[in-house]
Design an enzyme around this catalytic site. Structure first.
Site, PDB file in Angstrom:
ATOM      1  N   GLY A 215       0.825  -1.192   0.000  1.00  0.00           N
ATOM      2  CA  GLY A 215       0.000   0.000   0.000  1.00  0.00           C
ATOM      3  C   GLY A 215       0.862   1.245   0.000  1.00  0.00           C
ATOM      4  O   GLY A 215       2.003   1.252  -0.474  1.00  0.00           O
ATOM      5  N   GLY A 217       2.288   4.721   2.308  1.00  0.00           N
ATOM      6  CA  GLY A 217       2.477   5.268   3.639  1.00  0.00           C
ATOM      7  C   GLY A 217       3.759   4.794   4.299  1.00  0.00           C
ATOM      8  O   GLY A 217       4.592   4.124   3.683  1.00  0.00           O
ATOM      9  N   ALA A 218       3.905   5.148   5.573  1.00  0.00           N
ATOM     10  CA  ALA A 218       5.145   4.889   6.292  1.00  0.00           C
ATOM     11  C   ALA A 218       5.409   3.402   6.486  1.00  0.00           C
ATOM     12  O   ALA A 218       6.555   2.957   6.408  1.00  0.00           O
ATOM     13  CB  ALA A 218       5.114   5.604   7.653  1.00  0.00           C
ATOM     14  N   GLU A 238      -1.704  -2.709  -6.532  1.00  0.00           N
ATOM     15  CA  GLU A 238      -2.538  -1.669  -7.137  1.00  0.00           C
ATOM     16  C   GLU A 238      -1.732  -0.406  -7.416  1.00  0.00           C
ATOM     17  O   GLU A 238      -2.024   0.324  -8.354  1.00  0.00           O
ATOM     18  CB  GLU A 238      -3.762  -1.364  -6.281  1.00  0.00           C
ATOM     19  CG  GLU A 238      -3.495  -0.689  -4.955  1.00  0.00           C
ATOM     20  CD  GLU A 238      -4.787  -0.489  -4.174  1.00  0.00           C
ATOM     21  OE1 GLU A 238      -4.972   0.618  -3.645  1.00  0.00           O
ATOM     22  OE2 GLU A 238      -5.607  -1.428  -4.091  1.00  0.00           O
TER      23      GLU A 238
END
Length: 433
Positions: A215, A217-218, A238
């Site tokens: 995904g 983010g961090a 994705e």
């Protein structure tokens, strides 16, 4: 007619293009970085000529002026994913949210559940055959353009040309607006010691030759930090961001061991910095395909050794995962999380990982809880969940009883909250922890 002549007949100003949009039209806008900002800005400027134009979008990265207070007469917004710039509009009632799996959005358009009157897309200049690349997003916008009654394209000469199933021919565009502007850049997030610990725990579950979905983010970026000693990793995701580029250049991501699309990074959209955009430009290693292919669980499962890594807001003691809302407040959306959880669960030797810090940022609230907040949506069901990872360890839930699940989760909760969780365990299961 030669496509070059056809192109010139369709060339208009942004003001003229948006004059073709009518009141009560349903307008689908390109996702995230692919938003055609010149056209969208012109549409907002033309607002006095509209009434109840419905804007349909996932994650917005542009100005998002159409959801501001005072715009309700001209625009309504149907969010298929709630982002930071639309969160207040949804929570205050100026906009609404449609729950949906990412891979099913094209079906919503094709079957007419959400009719598409107008598609606003951003594309590259045509190639020698008259085909424009959608650049950083094929996901739902290519299917939307195929369903739309009217297609308005912003030809941005600074958009990278990507390959795969992400092309639109000049003949399939109704109006063309030329523009030249840099893409929005998404700067890498700050990675704290907590995210580093989570990343290291996740990386311990990844073996050489695995295919990854990551995904944004961090936490996903932290996972990438601990993969530098791995070999022949692949990507079916994705989206990807800058961290993947570093591992490709280091020879860690080669895609050689992939059972589906060997040698290729398969994605449906992209977000990152100039480094990523330069990497993907005309790069045969990277292919973009519509989301009803990339995120289809039946496609994902064809990747052997598939590993999905997603984040969430809360996990209850039975393994129910809330990823999109805090209580009744919608903060994001389902996105592709369930698509990849289910596809990965069906993959040969697949592992689905849900990663989260054990507490909120201030450390005052546990994210592993006896019960989800009242009204919170269950994003990933306890029947689908596999691994839960925090900075304190790894809980393997698949195939475990409710009691065993709860024990596993309490053991990776923050130490400050374990006693209260144990008390809840003993109350619920009528047995000592």
């Amino acid at each position: 007619m030669d496509w070059r002549e056809l192109y010139n007949t369709k060339l208009v100003s942004a003001k003229e293009a948006v004059s073709k949009i009518k009141s009560r039209d349903k307008v689908v806008i390109g996702h995230a970085i692919s938003e055609p900002s010149t056209i969208v800005d012109a549409m907002v400027e033309n607002k006095e000529n509209y009434e109840n134009v419905e804007i349909i979008h996932m994650l917005p990265m542009g100005k998002t002026e159409y959801v501001e207070p005072g715009m309700e007469k001209y625009f309504t917004h149907n969010a298929l994913f709630v982002g930071a710039k639309t969160r207040d509009a949804v929570s205050s009632g100026r906009a609404d949210y449609t729950p949906c799996y990412f891979h099913e959005i094209p079906k919503l358009f094709k079957k007419g559940y959400i009719p598409v009157d107008v598609a606003l897309i951003q594309v590259t200049s045509p190639d020698e055959h008259g085909y424009c690349s959608l650049g950083v997003s094929s996901d739902y916008i290519k299917p939307a353009a195929e369903c739309a009654k009217l297609v308005i394209a912003e030809v941005n000469e600074q958009l990278p040309r990507t390959l795969g199933n992400c092309f639109v021919h000049v003949s399939d565009i109704d109006y063309i607006v030329e523009a030249s502007h840099p893409l929005i850049e998404l700067k890498p997030p700050k990675i704290t010691d907590i995210e580093r610990a989570i990343g290291e725990n996740c990386a311990s579950l990844i073996e050489d030759g695995a295919t990854l979905q990551l995904g944004i983010g961090a936490i996903p970026d932290a996972v990438l930090l601990f993969l530098k000693d791995k070999k022949d990793l692949g990507i079916h995701s994705e989206m990807i961001s800058d961290g993947v580029v570093e591992l490709v250049e280091a020879g860690v991501i080669t895609n050689k061991k992939k059972s589906l699309h060997p040698g290729k990074i398969i994605v449906t959209f992209l977000m990152g910095t100039k480094r990523l955009y330069n990497f993907i430009d005309n790069n045969p290693m990277v292919e973009l395909h519509p989301v009803d292919y990339v995120n289809n669980p039946c496609v994902i499962m064809k990747n052997n050794n598939m590993i999905s890594i997603n984040s969430c807001v809360q996990v209850d003691l039975t393994g129910q995962v809330a990823s999109e809302s805090v209580g009744i407040t919608q903060i994001s959306g389902v996105g592709g999380q369930v698509d990849f959880v289910r596809g990965t669960n069906m993959s040969k030797n697949g592992k689905s990982i849900m990663a989260l810090p054990s507490t909120t940022s201030k450390g005052t609230i546990s994210k592993i809880v006896p019960f989800l907040d009242e009204g919170a949506a269950v994003t990933t069901s306890r029947n689908d969940v596999d691994y839960i990872v925090t900075e304190y360890g790894i809980a393997k839930l698949k195939g475990k009883t409710l009691r065993d699940r709860a024990r596993e989760l309490i053991n990776i909760a923050h130490p400050s909250f374990r006693l209260s969780l144990m008390e809840e365990f003993e109350k619920r299961f009528k047995t000592k922890f």
